[in-house]
Design a protein around this motif. Structure first.
Motif, PDB file in Angstrom:
ATOM      1  N   SER A  63       0.818  -1.216   0.000  1.00  0.00           N
ATOM      2  CA  SER A  63       0.000   0.000   0.000  1.00  0.00           C
ATOM      3  C   SER A  63       0.852   1.267   0.000  1.00  0.00           C
ATOM      4  CB  SER A  63      -0.928   0.010   1.221  1.00  0.00           C
ATOM      5  OG  SER A  63      -0.177  -0.015   2.416  1.00  0.00           O
ATOM      6  N   MET A  64       2.119   1.134   0.415  1.00  0.00           N
ATOM      7  CA  MET A  64       3.023   2.288   0.459  1.00  0.00           C
ATOM      8  C   MET A  64       3.768   2.479  -0.857  1.00  0.00           C
ATOM      9  SD  MET A  64       2.674   3.774   3.327  1.00  0.00           S
ATOM     10  CE  MET A  64       4.123   4.820   3.300  1.00  0.00           C
ATOM     11  N   ARG A  65       3.661   1.514  -1.754  1.00  0.00           N
ATOM     12  CA  ARG A  65       4.450   1.559  -2.993  1.00  0.00           C
ATOM     13  C   ARG A  65       4.202   2.836  -3.811  1.00  0.00           C
ATOM     14  NH1 ARG A  65       4.957  -0.039  -8.367  1.00  0.00           N
ATOM     15  NH2 ARG A  65       6.951  -1.055  -8.828  1.00  0.00           N
ATOM     16  N   PRO A  66       2.941   3.268  -4.001  1.00  0.00           N
ATOM     17  CA  PRO A  66       2.735   4.507  -4.775  1.00  0.00           C
ATOM     18  C   PRO A  66       3.445   5.716  -4.161  1.00  0.00           C
ATOM     19  CG  PRO A  66       0.659   3.326  -4.506  1.00  0.00           C
ATOM     20  CD  PRO A  66       1.658   2.655  -3.615  1.00  0.00           C
ATOM     21  N   TYR A  67       3.444   5.792  -2.824  1.00  0.00           N
ATOM     22  CA  TYR A  67       4.093   6.928  -2.156  1.00  0.00           C
ATOM     23  C   TYR A  67       5.617   6.849  -2.285  1.00  0.00           C
ATOM     24  CZ  TYR A  67      -0.568   7.091  -0.086  1.00  0.00           C
ATOM     25  OH  TYR A  67      -1.928   7.130   0.087  1.00  0.00           O
ATOM     26  N   VAL A  68       6.130   5.607  -2.176  1.00  0.00           N
ATOM     27  CA  VAL A  68       7.576   5.402  -2.331  1.00  0.00           C
ATOM     28  C   VAL A  68       8.012   5.784  -3.737  1.00  0.00           C
ATOM     29  CG1 VAL A  68       9.415   3.674  -2.367  1.00  0.00           C
ATOM     30  CG2 VAL A  68       7.686   3.615  -0.558  1.00  0.00           C
ATOM     31  N   MET A  69       7.253   5.315  -4.738  1.00  0.00           N
ATOM     32  CA  MET A  69       7.576   5.629  -6.123  1.00  0.00           C
ATOM     33  C   MET A  69       7.482   7.137  -6.379  1.00  0.00           C
ATOM     34  SD  MET A  69       8.440   2.871  -7.787  1.00  0.00           S
ATOM     35  CE  MET A  69       9.274   2.390  -6.292  1.00  0.00           C
ATOM     36  N   ALA A  70       6.478   7.772  -5.754  1.00  0.00           N
ATOM     37  CA  ALA A  70       6.313   9.223  -5.932  1.00  0.00           C
ATOM     38  C   ALA A  70       7.500   9.983  -5.355  1.00  0.00           C
ATOM     39  CB  ALA A  70       5.008   9.689  -5.282  1.00  0.00           C
ATOM     40  N   ILE A  71       7.977   9.564  -4.173  1.00  0.00           N
ATOM     41  CA  ILE A  71       9.138  10.222  -3.554  1.00  0.00           C
ATOM     42  C   ILE A  71      10.358  10.082  -4.454  1.00  0.00           C
ATOM     43  CG2 ILE A  71      10.782  10.110  -1.631  1.00  0.00           C
ATOM     44  CD1 ILE A  71       8.416   9.267   0.150  1.00  0.00           C
ATOM     45  N   ILE A  72      10.571   8.845  -4.950  1.00  0.00           N
ATOM     46  CA  ILE A  72      11.721   8.609  -5.829  1.00  0.00           C
ATOM     47  C   ILE A  72      11.565   9.404  -7.119  1.00  0.00           C
ATOM     48  CG2 ILE A  72      12.972   6.864  -7.174  1.00  0.00           C
ATOM     49  CD1 ILE A  72      12.257   4.844  -4.983  1.00  0.00           C
ATOM     50  N   GLY A  73      10.341   9.439  -7.662  1.00  0.00           N
ATOM     51  CA  GLY A  73      10.096  10.189  -8.894  1.00  0.00           C
ATOM     52  C   GLY A  73      10.382  11.672  -8.724  1.00  0.00           C
ATOM     53  N   VAL A  74       9.886  12.264  -7.628  1.00  0.00           N
ATOM     54  CA  VAL A  74      10.131  13.682  -7.351  1.00  0.00           C
ATOM     55  C   VAL A  74      11.628  13.930  -7.157  1.00  0.00           C
ATOM     56  CG1 VAL A  74       9.752  15.548  -5.686  1.00  0.00           C
ATOM     57  CG2 VAL A  74       7.842  14.096  -6.389  1.00  0.00           C
ATOM     58  N   MET A  75      12.291  12.998  -6.482  1.00  0.00           N
ATOM     59  CA  MET A  75      13.726  13.122  -6.253  1.00  0.00           C
ATOM     60  C   MET A  75      14.493  13.090  -7.573  1.00  0.00           C
ATOM     61  SD  MET A  75      16.171  10.487  -4.192  1.00  0.00           S
ATOM     62  CE  MET A  75      15.732   9.195  -5.344  1.00  0.00           C
ATOM     63  N   LEU A  76      14.122  12.166  -8.469  1.00  0.00           N
ATOM     64  CA  LEU A  76      14.805  12.076  -9.759  1.00  0.00           C
ATOM     65  C   LEU A  76      14.552  13.328 -10.592  1.00  0.00           C
ATOM     66  CD1 LEU A  76      14.087   8.336 -10.698  1.00  0.00           C
ATOM     67  CD2 LEU A  76      16.137   9.304  -9.642  1.00  0.00           C
ATOM     68  N   GLY A  77      13.322  13.827 -10.525  1.00  0.00           N
ATOM     69  CA  GLY A  77      12.997  15.037 -11.274  1.00  0.00           C
ATOM     70  C   GLY A  77      13.791  16.240 -10.818  1.00  0.00           C
ATOM     71  N   PRO A 309      20.216  -3.536 -17.642  1.00  0.00           N
ATOM     72  CA  PRO A 309      18.846  -4.083 -17.643  1.00  0.00           C
ATOM     73  C   PRO A 309      18.207  -4.109 -16.264  1.00  0.00           C
ATOM     74  CG  PRO A 309      20.430  -5.873 -17.698  1.00  0.00           C
ATOM     75  CD  PRO A 309      21.233  -4.605 -17.750  1.00  0.00           C
ATOM     76  N   GLY A 310      18.450  -3.087 -15.469  1.00  0.00           N
ATOM     77  CA  GLY A 310      17.816  -2.989 -14.158  1.00  0.00           C
ATOM     78  C   GLY A 310      16.552  -2.160 -14.246  1.00  0.00           C
ATOM     79  N   GLY A 311      15.913  -1.906 -13.113  1.00  0.00           N
ATOM     80  CA  GLY A 311      14.698  -1.113 -13.105  1.00  0.00           C
ATOM     81  C   GLY A 311      15.000   0.370 -13.140  1.00  0.00           C
ATOM     82  N   LEU A 312      14.025   1.155 -13.577  1.00  0.00           N
ATOM     83  CA  LEU A 312      14.173   2.617 -13.636  1.00  0.00           C
ATOM     84  C   LEU A 312      14.498   3.215 -12.269  1.00  0.00           C
ATOM     85  CD1 LEU A 312      13.865   5.491 -14.776  1.00  0.00           C
ATOM     86  CD2 LEU A 312      11.396   5.185 -14.702  1.00  0.00           C
ATOM     87  N   PRO A 313      13.720   2.909 -11.220  1.00  0.00           N
ATOM     88  CA  PRO A 313      14.055   3.530  -9.923  1.00  0.00           C
ATOM     89  C   PRO A 313      15.393   3.070  -9.374  1.00  0.00           C
ATOM     90  CG  PRO A 313      12.278   1.921  -9.667  1.00  0.00           C
ATOM     91  CD  PRO A 313      12.479   2.125 -11.135  1.00  0.00           C
ATOM     92  N   GLU A 314      15.707   1.773  -9.567  1.00  0.00           N
ATOM     93  CA  GLU A 314      16.950   1.235  -9.002  1.00  0.00           C
ATOM     94  C   GLU A 314      18.178   1.827  -9.674  1.00  0.00           C
ATOM     95  OE1 GLU A 314      13.614  -1.513  -8.281  1.00  0.00           O
ATOM     96  OE2 GLU A 314      14.451  -0.733 -10.142  1.00  0.00           O
ATOM     97  N   MET A 315      18.199   1.840 -11.016  1.00  0.00           N
ATOM     98  CA  MET A 315      19.359   2.374 -11.738  1.00  0.00           C
ATOM     99  C   MET A 315      19.488   3.889 -11.544  1.00  0.00           C
ATOM    100  SD  MET A 315      20.943  -0.182 -13.077  1.00  0.00           S
ATOM    101  CE  MET A 315      20.479  -1.013 -11.561  1.00  0.00           C
ATOM    102  N   SER A 316      18.349   4.563 -11.438  1.00  0.00           N
ATOM    103  CA  SER A 316      18.388   6.011 -11.222  1.00  0.00           C
ATOM    104  C   SER A 316      18.917   6.349  -9.830  1.00  0.00           C
ATOM    105  CB  SER A 316      16.987   6.605 -11.406  1.00  0.00           C
ATOM    106  OG  SER A 316      16.512   6.394 -12.723  1.00  0.00           O
ATOM    107  N   LEU A 317      18.551   5.525  -8.843  1.00  0.00           N
ATOM    108  CA  LEU A 317      19.067   5.741  -7.488  1.00  0.00           C
ATOM    109  C   LEU A 317      20.575   5.542  -7.439  1.00  0.00           C
ATOM    110  CD1 LEU A 317      16.370   4.082  -5.191  1.00  0.00           C
ATOM    111  CD2 LEU A 317      16.983   6.496  -5.294  1.00  0.00           C
ATOM    112  N   ILE A 318      21.065   4.537  -8.169  1.00  0.00           N
ATOM    113  CA  ILE A 318      22.511   4.312  -8.219  1.00  0.00           C
ATOM    114  C   ILE A 318      23.196   5.490  -8.913  1.00  0.00           C
ATOM    115  CG2 ILE A 318      24.353   2.853  -9.165  1.00  0.00           C
ATOM    116  CD1 ILE A 318      22.506   0.456  -8.770  1.00  0.00           C
ATOM    117  N   ALA A 319      22.586   5.987  -9.996  1.00  0.00           N
ATOM    118  CA  ALA A 319      23.140   7.164 -10.689  1.00  0.00           C
ATOM    119  C   ALA A 319      23.195   8.361  -9.748  1.00  0.00           C
ATOM    120  CB  ALA A 319      22.288   7.490 -11.915  1.00  0.00           C
ATOM    121  N   LEU A 320      22.166   8.509  -8.951  1.00  0.00           N
ATOM    122  CA  LEU A 320      22.115   9.599  -7.984  1.00  0.00           C
ATOM    123  C   LEU A 320      23.221   9.461  -6.946  1.00  0.00           C
ATOM    124  CD1 LEU A 320      20.245  12.047  -7.321  1.00  0.00           C
ATOM    125  CD2 LEU A 320      19.088  10.548  -5.701  1.00  0.00           C
TER     126      LEU A 320
END
Length: 360
Positions: A63-77, A309-320
């Motif tokens: 149930s927390m996944r949408p909020y987690v993804m939103a935080i990561i999305g805002v952070m990447l943006g 070939p990793g996921g968008l949030p995972e590879m972006s977090l590593i890039a960050l």
């Protein structure tokens, strides 16, 4: 009586979720103490995978996944800056080659799962597509694929890729990903107006992306709106680092718990198959990285992460964490997911004809 049973059931579910988060926090703490790269994500991921294998009753905080993804999305943006508009044209070559990468990757990995994994054609196809975990599971099930095989294949791929890529930069580049994971500034003293803008980015982005049926709306929508806000300098700060670390913990817990419902033998087999598939994909990634890198491999890190070939949030977090080019990495993974999800049903027909003519 029925009301009491419902309350008991909800409490049991909550207890299992908190148990998963406890293991995630414990794994993250141990990984941090051992100086493991991306400790809060990798530690939580490994700890919960182990818990599932030992049949400990954990549950992902779904149930927390949408909020987690939103935080990561805002952070990447928040990594998108006004100067980015002057650099986008430089990405054209790598984005074109990304389509070629996807075609070659599918041509190698789909037969791999068909031949070595003994998957049926539909399951092999949707298991072998390098990206779009949630979307491919839904489409694959609609086309009659084995949902468990597809889910285990993608979960194993993400698990192995995240782990190996993180270790690669730690061992070969001596890049310390532990301290750099504390991205941004502390929540203490964080400007209230910035918090409100970032919350609006997450909420508006998610709502608009769902309406437009954009793949992974919880991540892509907030990322795109946050990018627009930061490019126009309406917002100037990323989310507080405490929220980012918490998002990594939740994400690692969710990935580890994706093996739920599988036996230890099934998990072991999935990881072994994923190890082979990942070896093929990372070799292909290395070829593209060498071909695209400039100035004697000076910028190889962002290309390696963009084509991994990793996921968008995972590879972006590593890039960050690497302080690499997050917009470049995130945009390539976003385009990859869109291409794969959009073209998946059409390319399936080609592979059906191929497998009908050639025995595997």
């Amino acid at each position: 009586m029925v009301f009491v049973l419902k309350i008991q059931k909800k409490l049991q579910v909550l207890a299992r979720v908190f148990l998963a988060l406890f293991f995630g926090g414990l794994g993250g703490f141990v990984a941090n103490e051992l100086l493991i790269p991306m400790p809060w994500m990798l530690g939580a991921m490994v700890a919960n995978t182990a818990a599932v294998m030992f049949t400990i009753p954990v549950l992902p905080p779904a149930s927390m996944r949408p909020y987690v993804m939103a935080i990561i999305g805002v952070m990447l943006g928040s990594s998108f800056t006004p100067s980015l508009l002057n650099e986008i044209y430089l990405w054209s070559l790598s984005l074109c080659l990304l389509a070629i990468y996807i075609i070659i990757a599918c041509s190698l990995i789909i037969p791999y799962y068909k031949y070595f994994g003994k998957f049926d054609t539909v399951s092999a196809y949707f298991a072998g597509m390098p990206g779009g975990f949630s979307e491919l599971m839904l489409i694959g099930e609609e086309y009659g694929g084995d949902l468990k095989k597809i889910a285990l294949a993608h979960t194993g791929r993400i698990f192995v890729v995240v782990f190996l890529i993180s270790l690669w930069f730690k061992i070969f580049d001596d890049v310390e990903l532990v301290n750099r994971s504390e991205f941004g500034i502390s929540i203490q003293g964080f400007p209230v107006n910035e918090i409100l803008i970032l919350i609006a980015c997450g909420a508006i982005g998610y709502f608009v992306a769902r309406k437009l049926r954009i793949p992974a709306p919880g991540l892509m929508g907030p990322m795109l709106v946050s990018a627009l806000a930061h490019i126009t300098q309406l917002a100037t700060l990323p989310p507080p680092r405490e929220l980012v670390m918490l998002a990594q913990l939740f994400l690692g817990t969710i990935i580890g718990c994706r093996f739920l419902g599988a036996t230890a033998m099934e998990i072991g087999k999935a990881l072994l198959l994923s190890l082979g598939a990942t070896a093929i994909l990372l070799t292909l990634t290395a070829v593209f990285t060498i071909g695209l890198s400039e100035e004697a491999m000076k910028h190889y890190d962002k290309i390696l992460l963009a084509f991994s070939p990793g996921g968008l949030p995972e590879m972006s977090l590593i890039a960050l964490a690497l302080e690499s080019d997050v917009p470049f990495v995130a945009m390539h993974h976003m385009i990859r997911i869109i291409l794969i999800v959009a073209l998946a049903p059409f390319i399936l027909r080609f592979f059906y004809c191929l497998f009908l003519n050639f025995a595997f």
